[in-house]
Write a protein that holds these residues in place. Structure first.
Motif, PDB file in Angstrom:
ATOM      1  N   LYS A  50       0.758  -1.202  -0.027  1.00 15.13           N
ATOM      2  CA  LYS A  50      -0.035   0.023   0.066  1.00 15.13           C
ATOM      3  C   LYS A  50       0.845   1.163  -0.089  1.00 15.13           C
ATOM      4  O   LYS A  50       0.284   2.512  -0.156  1.00 15.13           O
ATOM      5  N   GLY A  51       1.943   1.172   0.068  1.00 18.61           N
ATOM      6  CA  GLY A  51       2.941   2.432   0.087  1.00 18.61           C
ATOM      7  C   GLY A  51       4.380   1.853  -0.292  1.00 18.61           C
ATOM      8  O   GLY A  51       4.977   0.729  -0.230  1.00 18.61           O
ATOM      9  N   GLY A  52       5.148   2.894  -0.247  1.00 19.66           N
ATOM     10  CA  GLY A  52       6.563   2.683  -0.774  1.00 19.66           C
ATOM     11  C   GLY A  52       6.376   2.222  -2.258  1.00 19.66           C
ATOM     12  O   GLY A  52       5.390   2.424  -2.810  1.00 19.66           O
ATOM     13  N   ARG A  53       7.635   1.805  -2.648  1.00 18.69           N
ATOM     14  CA  ARG A  53       7.669   1.156  -4.131  1.00 18.69           C
ATOM     15  C   ARG A  53       8.386  -0.014  -4.137  1.00 18.69           C
ATOM     16  O   ARG A  53       9.328  -0.520  -3.492  1.00 18.69           O
ATOM     17  N   TYR A  54       7.877  -1.094  -5.070  1.00 15.98           N
ATOM     18  CA  TYR A  54       8.385  -2.300  -5.689  1.00 15.98           C
ATOM     19  C   TYR A  54       8.530  -2.024  -7.334  1.00 15.98           C
ATOM     20  O   TYR A  54       8.316  -1.359  -7.763  1.00 15.98           O
ATOM     21  N   GLN A  55       9.551  -2.907  -7.605  1.00 14.36           N
ATOM     22  CA  GLN A  55       9.898  -3.090  -9.015  1.00 14.36           C
ATOM     23  C   GLN A  55       8.953  -3.642  -9.800  1.00 14.36           C
ATOM     24  O   GLN A  55       8.291  -4.852  -9.497  1.00 14.36           O
ATOM     25  N   GLU A  56       8.928  -3.138 -11.239  1.00 10.46           N
ATOM     26  CA  GLU A  56       7.897  -3.974 -12.186  1.00 10.46           C
ATOM     27  C   GLU A  56       8.900  -4.182 -13.766  1.00 10.46           C
ATOM     28  O   GLU A  56       9.958  -4.859 -13.409  1.00 10.46           O
ATOM     29  N   GLU A  57       8.380  -3.387 -14.485  1.00  8.82           N
ATOM     30  CA  GLU A  57       9.018  -3.889 -15.700  1.00  8.82           C
ATOM     31  C   GLU A  57      10.452  -3.278 -16.064  1.00  8.82           C
ATOM     32  O   GLU A  57      10.954  -2.200 -15.780  1.00  8.82           O
TER      33      GLU A  57
END
Lengths: 192, 192
Positions: free
Chosen positions: B111-118
């Protein structure tokens, strides 16, 4: 003479190949008291992904932030990774190492965004099916710890992972290179 | 009979050890036209660190952000890493792979912070002393590219790294596990 040379070659060759196999074993090791011995080479395992300040909404506390402004870096032992590439599943003796690092914004030539600094903690999540009733167990190490007891079977880590893991009890939904493999192998729970 | 078994053992053992050595070569490979062939296994190299939205103030543009809300993940080929552990310096044929990935904040339980995608892009920075006048060269790959030409010797990447690298032309100041090694070996430029 020719036979002895060949014996030497054969034995020398086998013994030369042993250290590489031993280095790559990377299986869980425990003290006699059942504490996990911290794997000292996890930074040379296979990197899966990182997050910054990831916040899990299911944690019903005043602040839901798990990591604050900290990075998490996740690694898995090489033989489990190799197995996953072929099956989309985690074999017994899979070990995840998640390290947590502090971050900074201004330093050297960097003026914005965040980069990584000191190690704050290390969490191990491993599958050892004959040792743990839940098959999986968590261990939390401070930077100085050499060994750690398993967290209780009803810990928040264990409960959350068993309820929300996209593959087995692991958060493959946050490991972008593994998602297509798990989907292709039919092991990815799309509702997680 | 005993001799033939030993010959088989010796030969079988040698041939079995060859593939592992070949896999671990990880040296730069070029087309006949001098383009770098993208290393397809850099995610299995040694991970160094990640940043989010890192912004280099020396870039005098309207927005100094290099990565926006993107993550960068940096890997180095295993033999260069091993050499660095012993010397604090980068040998010839060192290859850095920096991938850039988009990020997300809300997905799954997060729900917060950031995680990696493409994957958005891949930049290679390598040392090939006989091929390049500056010893080091940069290459930028889009996700679809299989080969890439070297960036010009006066590219902003090259200029910035040669002026600001803490070890040789590399940003070891942002790789927390390498900093103490370089300091111990006397290769760390503390003013960078």
């Amino acid at each position: 003479m020719r036979v002895s040379v060949l014996i030497w070659l054969a034995l020398g060759c086998f013994s030369a190949s042993l250290p590489a196999q031993q280095v790559q074993t990377n299986e869980p090791k425990y003290t006699n008291e059942g504490q996990l011995i911290k794997p000292d080479n996890y930074r040379e395992w296979i990197y899966l992904s990182s997050g910054l300040g990831m916040t899990y909404g299911i944690v019903e506390s005043a602040a839901n932030t798990v990591f604050g402004d900290r990075f998490d870096n996740v690694f898995v032992n090489p033989q489990a990774y190799k197995s996953f590439l072929g099956t989309g599943a985690w074999p017994d003796k899979t070990i995840f190492a998640m390290e947590v690092r502090s971050s900074a914004s201004k330093g050297s030539i960097n003026k914005g965004g965040r980069y990584q600094e000191e190690l704050v903690g290390l969490e191990i999540h491993l599958k050892d099916q004959t040792r743990f009733p839940n098959k999986w167990a968590f261990f939390a190490f401070s930077p100085a710890d050499k060994t750690a007891k398993p967290l209780p079977a009803n810990s928040s880590c264990q409960t959350c992972h068993s309820q929300n893991g996209a593959v087995d009890e692991t958060f493959v939904q946050f490991y972008p290179t593994l998602i297509p493999i798990a989907k292709a192998k039919g092991t990815f729970k799309a509702d997680k």
